[in-house]
Design an enzyme around this catalytic site. Structure first.
Site, short mmCIF file in Angstrom:
data_model
loop_
_atom_site.label_atom_id
_atom_site.label_comp_id
_atom_site.label_asym_id
_atom_site.label_seq_id
_atom_site.Cartn_x
_atom_site.Cartn_y
_atom_site.Cartn_z
N GLU A 1 22.49 -69.79 12.02
CA GLU A 1 22.82 -71.10 11.47
C GLU A 1 24.29 -71.49 11.67
O GLU A 1 24.60 -72.60 12.06
CB GLU A 1 22.51 -71.17 9.96
CG GLU A 1 21.06 -71.44 9.65
CD GLU A 1 20.19 -70.20 9.68
OE1 GLU A 1 20.76 -69.09 9.79
OE2 GLU A 1 18.96 -70.32 9.59
N HIS B 1 15.11 -69.47 -1.87
CA HIS B 1 14.52 -70.50 -1.02
C HIS B 1 14.19 -71.76 -1.80
O HIS B 1 13.38 -72.57 -1.36
CB HIS B 1 13.26 -69.99 -0.32
CG HIS B 1 13.53 -68.97 0.74
ND1 HIS B 1 13.96 -67.69 0.45
CD2 HIS B 1 13.45 -69.04 2.09
CE1 HIS B 1 14.12 -67.02 1.58
NE2 HIS B 1 13.82 -67.81 2.59
#
Lengths: 338, 482
Positions: B216, B285
């Site tokens: 990322e 998450h």
């Protein structure tokens, strides 16, 4: 310092460049401009005219000067916060750079960036980045864009020996190799990341090997010799230009000054610094080479010295006499009009 | 004339120093780089170097002298060709007459720390004044547009999912502009981890729909670099939870560079992906990043609810020359809405939408919570409370005029979000309402938020953590004193 290159891969048969005396003379002038500019910046800092962080490039001049000699005008250049030398080598106006250092409206960022944050779209200089190693994925993105648009251009992405232990460097190496991006990663190994020596920070100090796991060829070069820089880097850079993917250059260099202006540099001995200055100074070395060619004599060098001093003096005057940014500038440049 | 050496400031906070010792003596040849003296500063002992060539003519401040102010002349250097007689002609004043060093800490302006001395009514929304210290909204975090008018009904529509609407938005913009490309994990061959990019690889090819490694920070920084050189990347985060790995590039590299470059270097980039809780995926998450990104100048932050907005706002975000954080929601991807067939349907950034008109209380919400708020409004109507539901759509710049306009009508407000309460979007809305509509409020404004905990896994605990219809009904009834 070793003059013979150390490489992880030898893959090019391209002949090294010859540096003609006229070119060397230009490079000497550039190195001297960077040196005198940085000395002046240090002086203005001492007078309170430059504030905050100010990282000087003194000692490392041959690195960017030599590599810029192998660049094209449309190549992109990006570096960290030790960036004044790169800007001058990219052809940016010393007046605009110095005025940014003093935080004036006539600076490259209109006084809103400072020493670490300057850019020039015109000269393809993309900063000037204050976060250690952030410029590495950004520079990889510049190369991505060059490939996306099929441009005949490459990216020079400079980073220090301190930055090489950041994870994002390897995320970038991986993608650059995976996608064959035209980027030259230039590790300027000046031996210290702030006050921590390379030996205390890196498990393997052969930084030119850092791309090896990704199949990126690497080379260690004496970055204190502007001619060696060009001769040794020319073939590997030609390969990048030919579409063979990225490379890593480890430039062995040295900064004479502290990490930033407020660094007393107690982590290294005086003898070490004075030995580098006396035996490996890039400008003294170029001077010796030039005198040997006969293209210039001592009197000619004195003239150049005076000329450079005048340019830097003019930049310093400009930087002190320019107005501060208008108060209305406070809220501009946050967003572009959609 | 000899060169005057001044005592330099050797740190940003040094105002005076002591010359510990001179390392050269009068008559010594000095060159640029010669260490002249050691100086004790407020922090350390530092060396000062000569920046000129010549002969040290005279030492003006002896070793041991303490509290020597910065910029005091400490020595004179004779230039080539000068002899000692030149020293007499030199005044003990600095040649460059430097500006006095500013104190490091400027006194805080009284106006900044003083409480607001006037009624909030003095600060009118719609006439934001950038020079008024009372007006904290003086950059662009609230919209200065007039109150958003209700949209006309769409002429011709297709019923489609949010997922399809997002895909169509990207496809249309990629057809329109070859500089637009999509990059992220599993966006190409896998057709998107949540199938949002279904079919894009087939249409646009691998050069424009790019599978990245799981990296990322790397691909976000790479996207920012590509945007700085003029491309228009769409960076997909598989979920926004992973954007924390890359947040340095979103804020330090993308959001700040336009300002730091004095307007030279814009970053036209979209960061998009699902945000907030999904279902039973646990704390790492299931986080809402709305207030994280909405906090930062230089970014625009969008979070749509309906498919029409998902499409119209994403198209606007891709065309916007600024970095845009586009917060989707996994639970909405499969929900269907009417979407106008018009390929030029664009929803401008910075405009809220009134999803339900009402006169008793204003509810603000975004993303999935708009649906929950609408359901709560129907429940409240059974008890005679007519709620006006505002879908914020864009969180930065916030459509404050529309919210204020509604509150002036309803005199009550409840903010709803699934993120954490502290320093959340609701905190900001309530603060702004206090500043801009305090005199119109009939009751303290309140928030409905997710609970202040990492989201639990167990089905019952997870359900208790997130706002639902019953929570909203309870809070609205409290605000409306029912």
């Amino acid at each position: 310092m070793s003059a013979s290159p150390r490489k992880t891969t030898r893959r090019s048969s391209a002949q090294p460049v010859v540096v003609p005396p006229e070119k060397l003379l230009q490079q000497y002038r550039m190195m001297l401009l960077i040196r005198r500019f940085e000395e002046k910046a240090g002086q203005l800092y001492g007078m309170g005219l430059i504030g905050g962080f100010c990282h000087l490039y003194i000692g490392q001049e041959a690195v960017v000067t030599g590599l810029q000699a192998l660049g094209q005008a449309n190549d992109a250049v990006i570096t960290s916060y030790r960036d004044h030398g790169h800007m001058l080598a990219c052809g940016m106006d010393p007046k605009g750079v110095m005025a940014e250092l003093t935080g004036r409206a006539t600076g490259y960022s209109r006084g809103k960036g400072g020493s670490m944050h300057m850019f020039s779209r015109e000269k393809n200089f993309f900063g000037g980045h204050g976060i250690v190693a952030a410029q590495v994925p950004i520079g990889t993105g510049l190369a991505f864009a060059q490939k996306y648009r099929a441009e005949d251009a490459i990216t020079f992405c400079y980073l220090g020996d301190g930055a090489v232990n950041q994870g994002q460097v390897y995320e970038s190496f991986n993608m650059a190799a995976l996608w064959g991006l035209p980027v030259v990663y230039v590790i300027e190994n000046n031996k210290y990341g702030m006050g921590t020596s390379v030996e205390r920070a890196s498990s393997n100090v052969e930084l030119f090997r850092r791309g090896q796991a990704y199949g990126i060829p690497g080379m260690q070069i004496d970055g204190m010799d502007v001619v060696h820089v060009q001769q040794q880097a020319s073939a590997i850079i030609a390969d990048v230009r030919a579409g063979k993917g990225p490379c890593v250059l480890e430039m062995q260099t040295y900064r004479y000054r502290g990490h930033s202006m407020s660094d007393p540099a107690k982590y290294r001995s005086k003898e070490e610094v004075s030995r580098m200055r006396q035996e490996h100074d890039p400008i003294d070395h170029a001077k010796t080479l030039l005198l040997a060619t006969g293209i210039v004599d001592e009197a000619g060098l004195k003239d150049i010295d005076r000329e450079i001093k005048a340019i830097v003096g003019e930049a310093a005057d400009f930087a002190q006499s320019s107005a501060e940014p208008d108060a209305a500038e406070l809220f501009t440049d946050v967003l572009l009009e959609a | 004339m000899p060169i005057t050496v001044l005592l330099p400031a050797l740190s940003p906070t040094m105002t005076d120093g002591k010359i510990a010792r001179w390392l050269v003596k009068e008559g010594d040849v000095v060159t640029s780089g010669t260490v002249l003296a050691e100086v004790e500063t407020d922090k350390a002992t530092m060396e000062i170097e000569c920046v000129d060539d010549g002969v040290l003519g005279k030492i003006l401040v002896q070793a041991g002298d303490t509290a020597v102010p910065v910029n005091t002349p400490i020595a004179l250097i004779l230039e080539e060709g000068e002899d000692a007689s030149a020293l007499d002609a030199t005044p003990n004043a600095p040649v460059a007459s430097p500006a006095p060093l500013e104190p490091a800490d400027e006194p805080v302006s009284a106006a900044v720390i003083a409480p607001l001395p006037v009624s909030s009514a003095a600060v009118a929304v719609g006439a934001l004044d950038s020079n008024n210290p009372l007006d904290i909204t003086r950059t662009a975090f609230v919209s200065s547009d007039p109150v958003t008018e209700p949209e006309a009904p769409f002429a011709k529509v297709t019923h489609m999912t949010v997922r399809e609407a997002l895909r169509d938005a990207m496809a249309e913009e990629m057809r329109r502009d070859k500089d637009v490309f999509l990059m992220g994990e599993e966006v190409a061959q896998y057709n998107g981890a949540y199938k949002v990019s279904q079919g894009l690889l087939d249409e646009f090819g691998a050069a424009r729909v790019i599978d990245t490694p799981i990296t990322e920070m790397g691909f976000t920084g790479l996207g920012v670099g590509a945007a700085m050189s003029g491309l228009k990347p769409i960076i997909e985060f598989m979920t926004f939870n992973f954007s924390m790995q890359a947040i340095d590039h979103i804020i330090n590299s993308a959001a700040k560079t336009l300002y730091m470059s004095g307007g030279q270097l814009g970053t036209p980039i979209v960061f998009r992906g699902p945000n907030g809780s999904a279902a039973r995926v646990g704390a790492q998450h299931s986080q809402c990043y709305a207030s994280w990104y909405a906090h930062c100048p230089g970014l625009k932050v969008v979070s749509p609810y309906s498919a029409a907005d998902a499409k119209g706002l994403l198209k606007a975000a891709i065309r916007d020359p600024n970095p845009v954080v586009f917060l989707e929601n996994e639970l909405l991807y499969g929900q269907s809405f009417d979407v106008p067939d018009d390929p030029d349907y664009i929803v401008p950034l910075g405009r809220a939408a009134i999803r339900r008109a009402g006169s008793h209380v204003t509810l603000t919400a975004f993303s999935r919570m708009v649906g929950v708020a609408l359901a709560a409004a129907e429940e409240l109507a059974k008890d005679g409370i007519e709620a006006e539901v505002i879908d914020l759509r864009t969180l930065r710049p916030l459509d404050l005029p529309t919210i204020v306009h509604s509150v002036k009508k309803t005199n009550h407000i409840v903010s709803i979000e699934e993120g954490w309460p502290y320093a959340g979007i609701g905190s900001e809305i309530l603060a702004l309402i206090s500043e801009y509509a305090f005199d119109w409020l009939d009751a303290p404004p309140l928030r409905v938020t997710g609970k202040d905990i990492p989201l639990p896994y167990a089905v019952n605990l997870e359900k208790m953590s997130l706002p639902d219809v019953a929570d909203i009904v309870t809070v609205v009834k409290t605000v409306c004193a029912r």
